[in-house]
Design an enzyme around this catalytic site. Structure first.
Site, mmCIF file in Angstrom:
data_model
loop_
_atom_site.group_PDB
_atom_site.id
_atom_site.type_symbol
_atom_site.label_atom_id
_atom_site.label_comp_id
_atom_site.label_asym_id
_atom_site.label_seq_id
_atom_site.Cartn_x
_atom_site.Cartn_y
_atom_site.Cartn_z
ATOM 1 N N GLY A 17 47.681 32.925 38.985
ATOM 2 C CA GLY A 17 49.131 32.748 39.621
ATOM 3 C C GLY A 17 50.128 32.604 38.409
ATOM 4 N N LYS A 18 49.839 33.437 37.246
ATOM 5 C CA LYS A 18 51.048 33.137 36.179
ATOM 6 C C LYS A 18 52.467 33.531 36.932
ATOM 7 C CE LYS A 18 49.291 35.258 32.999
ATOM 8 N NZ LYS A 18 48.949 36.465 33.183
ATOM 9 N N ASP A 71 54.894 40.795 40.640
ATOM 10 C CA ASP A 71 55.286 39.551 40.396
ATOM 11 C C ASP A 71 56.965 39.470 40.559
ATOM 12 O OD1 ASP A 71 53.238 38.198 39.818
ATOM 13 O OD2 ASP A 71 53.007 38.578 37.744
ATOM 14 N N GLU A 150 44.496 44.381 24.982
ATOM 15 C CA GLU A 150 45.826 45.110 25.347
ATOM 16 C C GLU A 150 47.187 44.037 25.280
ATOM 17 O OE1 GLU A 150 45.133 47.048 28.909
ATOM 18 O OE2 GLU A 150 45.545 45.116 30.119
ATOM 19 N N LYS A 188 36.617 19.713 34.654
ATOM 20 C CA LYS A 188 36.087 20.094 33.228
ATOM 21 C C LYS A 188 37.392 20.923 32.569
ATOM 22 C CE LYS A 188 31.684 18.962 33.398
ATOM 23 N NZ LYS A 188 31.505 17.878 32.429
ATOM 24 N N LYS A 190 36.501 22.082 29.323
ATOM 25 C CA LYS A 190 36.161 22.984 28.292
ATOM 26 C C LYS A 190 36.799 24.294 28.182
ATOM 27 C CE LYS A 190 33.222 21.850 25.811
ATOM 28 N NZ LYS A 190 33.332 20.663 24.695
ATOM 29 N N PRO A 191 36.991 25.035 29.602
ATOM 30 C CA PRO A 191 37.476 26.269 29.511
ATOM 31 C C PRO A 191 39.125 26.234 28.895
ATOM 32 C CG PRO A 191 36.568 26.033 31.638
ATOM 33 C CD PRO A 191 36.566 24.461 30.789
ATOM 34 N N THR A 192 39.774 25.362 29.325
ATOM 35 C CA THR A 192 40.953 25.096 28.901
ATOM 36 C C THR A 192 41.018 24.968 27.276
ATOM 37 O OG1 THR A 192 41.832 24.051 30.989
ATOM 38 C CG2 THR A 192 43.009 23.577 28.885
ATOM 39 N N CYS A 377 58.881 52.674 56.769
ATOM 40 C CA CYS A 377 58.889 53.836 55.897
ATOM 41 C C CYS A 377 57.603 54.897 56.844
ATOM 42 C CB CYS A 377 58.399 53.321 54.580
ATOM 43 S SG CYS A 377 59.032 54.582 53.381
ATOM 44 N N HIS A 503 62.468 49.717 52.982
ATOM 45 C CA HIS A 503 61.454 48.737 53.004
ATOM 46 C C HIS A 503 62.263 47.467 53.151
ATOM 47 C CE1 HIS A 503 57.741 51.079 52.329
ATOM 48 N NE2 HIS A 503 58.682 51.916 51.746
ATOM 49 N N GLU A 505 61.419 44.381 53.898
ATOM 50 C CA GLU A 505 60.648 43.476 53.321
ATOM 51 C C GLU A 505 60.641 43.259 51.824
ATOM 52 O OE1 GLU A 505 59.513 46.531 54.059
ATOM 53 O OE2 GLU A 505 57.835 47.018 52.771
HETATM 54 N N1 GLN Z 1 54.473 58.961 52.478
HETATM 55 C C1 GLN Z 1 55.920 58.673 52.949
HETATM 56 C C2 GLN Z 1 56.655 59.503 52.116
HETATM 57 O O1 GLN Z 1 56.736 59.251 50.938
HETATM 58 C C3 GLN Z 1 56.193 57.357 53.199
HETATM 59 C C4 GLN Z 1 56.322 56.579 52.082
HETATM 60 C C5 GLN Z 1 56.121 54.927 52.383
HETATM 61 O O2 GLN Z 1 55.751 54.539 53.384
HETATM 62 N N2 GLN Z 1 56.661 54.248 51.214
HETATM 63 O O3 GLN Z 1 58.055 59.672 52.704
#
Ligand code: GLN
Length: 527
Positions: A17-18, A71, A150, A188, A190-192, A377, A503, A505
């Protein structure tokens, strides 16, 4: 005041959870400071846009169209900022910059080397951002775990930064793991110790150690870590396992983290956690409860839908409602009896054929039984397909993404997408405005004529079918400014049947839950 820097690294395990820790540090210090989060990722993809969400979690999309590490969702939600894609630096981007510079002749006559050329690109990228944004504080999170091949170049660049910005302007925070092995029943260290040693071998001497643990770290273990790792005992902070991530800033505050950072960086920005505490209190003490079916494809890994989960948390915080998510895998879905037990259905975004027929069938049943529905979407596209097939009588209607031969392509590729061959970063990405239809439910939920939400798609509701779909009763409650693209749909008369090409959200915040989620939860509650 010069820009101050907090560098966050991680050790022992991945997944501690960085991102949340960095975002929480930011939250604690955000009352008076302008803070910019930067994330460095060691992989060679330019961005996570082409990665499977199973491997990397949700791809987060920013206003500027950047596809970035998930993130950034935490950063935006905890810091209340709108991030920029430049703030996500991958090793792929670093090498891309190096290659362009080399071809341009920037290094003429020289051998291009990891040090100083690659490390300079990393540092200059960060210093550029500092100059562009003039923040008080930059928090740089280095992805991965110390010891990973990396991340070595990022760590080396971070080590060098101390010299560049001055030792009073930079603090190194290292997140580790403090296990309590079964049977031993003791914390513990040690890992730290070992992980801090790895960091020291790279020339980075952490100022603060956050030990992720199932309990608060005891004074004894703090003293031990302090002693072995050369940090102030007060600078050993518990990163407690919590049920919900919004508690982390409160834990850090209780552990005295803000005070230490104030002192070490000579800043003052007292945490203001009152409202945040109220929200958490509401989440913890719900007075009502609903269950929502999440019908998707990657439902085995909740990280794939992180922002949707957070959007529901935001609703919980405002409505004092416990929201149980019931994950439904729609590939080969035959049993729909779960619909008897849920108060609402969400069909989230997605790509490709797998699971789409199951989702369409779920949507049909939700519509016919008047179960609240929210389509995001792909979820909106499938709702249009379902409506076209079963209400408009367009048998076999589909999206050309799913069935290129369909006789009724009600969802079709965007014209500007037709000739694009490259997969990375080429979708319709980022924030676009939509004009909402007055009198529609969506207009009422947003309470505005125009909104801006983020997008990530290649397909759209085919304009050839707009008329027939609307004649049969589906309302296009929001469209792009030119009127061509359908951004929001709804079916009036039902309790809640709403979809969006966007979207929402991605822009939901604790202080302001996404309106379409808020309305959906209220509908599930019968409000
Ligand atoms: N696959 C669909 C498109 O490209 C929906 C994409 C999505 O749900 N983000 O339009």
């Amino acid at each position: 005041m010069p820009t101050k820097y907090i560098i966050v690294t991680g050790g022992v395990l991945s997944g501690l959870g960085k991102g949340i820790a960095s975002a929480s540090i930011g939250h604690l210090l955000s009352s008076r400071l302008k803070i910019i989060p930067i994330k460095c990722d060691g992989y060679l993809n330019l961005d996570p846009g082409t990665m499977n969400p199973y491997e990397h979690g949700e791809v987060f999309v920013l206003d500027d169209g950047g596809e970035v590490d998930m993130d950034f969702g935490h950063y935006e939600r905890f810091l209340g900022v709108n991030c920029k894609s430049k703030w996500n630096l991958t090793m792929g981007k670093v090498f891309d910059i190096i290659r362009q510079k080399e071809r341009r002749g920037d290094y003429l006559g020289k051998t291009v080397q990891y040090i100083p050329h690659v490390t300079d690109v990393i540092k200059n990228h960060i210093f550029d951002i500092a100059e562009e944004e003039s923040p008080d504080l930059i928090i740089v999170e280095i992805g991965g775990t110390v010891g990973d091949i990396e991340n070595e170049l990022f760590l080396e660049a971070m080590r060098q930064m101390k010299e560049d910005v001055g030792k009073n302007n930079i603090v190194y925070v290292h997140l580790t793991y403090v296990p309590i092995p079964h049977g031993v029943n003791e914390q513990k260290s040690k890992p730290t110790q070992q992980s801090v040693n790895l960091l020291k071998q790279r020339g980075i001497f952490p100022d603060i150690i956050i030990g992720r643990c199932a309990q608060f770290l005891t004074p004894q273990i703090k003293a031990k870590i302090s002693n072995f790792c050369d940090v102030d005992p007060k600078a050993v902070i518990t990163g407690l396992d919590v049920e919900d991530i919004y508690e982390i800033p409160l834990i850090f505050e209780q552990e005295g983290l803000a005070e230490i950072l104030h002192k070490k960086l000579n800043i003052y920005s007292p945490p203001d956690l009152r409202r945040w505490k109220q929200y958490i209190n509401n989440i913890r003490n719900p007075d009502k409860e609903i269950t929502v079916a999440m019908c998707g494809k990657y439902t085995r890994l909740e990280d794939s839908y992180a922002s949707i989960i957070e959007s529901f948390n935001h609703c919980s915080a405002h409505l004092k409602c416990k929201i149980n998510l019931k994950w439904i895998e729609t590939t080969d879905l035959k049993d729909f009896s779960f619909l008897d037990e849920v108060d609402g259905v969400v069909v989230p975004g997605g790509f490709g054929i797998r699971g789409t027929e199951g989702k369409i069938e779920v949507i049909r049943r939700a519509r016919e039984r008047d179960i609240p529905f929210l389509g995001l979407c792909l979820g909106m596209q499938l709702a249009v397909i379902e409506f076209a097939r079963n209400v408009c009588g367009l048998k076999g209607a589909n999206s050309t993404e799913i069935d290129p031969e369909t006789s009724y392509p009600v969802i079709d590729i965007l014209p500007e997408q037709k000739n694009i061959k490259d997969k990375g970063g080429t979708m319709r990405l980022g924030a676009y405005p939509a004009v909402l239809k007055k009198g529609s439910l969506v207009h009422q939920l947003y309470g505005r004529d125009e909104v801006s939400e983020r997008h990530r798609h290649r397909y759209e509701v085919n304009p050839q079918f707009h008329d027939i779909i609307q004649e049969k009763g589906m309302v296009f409650s929001g469209k792009s400014k030119d009127g061509r693209l359908v951004e929001f749909i709804e079916i009036p008369g039902l309790r809640y049947f709403v979809g969006t090409q966007a979207h929402p959200e991605l822009k939901s915040r604790m202080e302001s839950p996404a309106p379409l989620f808020y309305g959906f939860v209220k509908a599930c509650l019968g409000m």
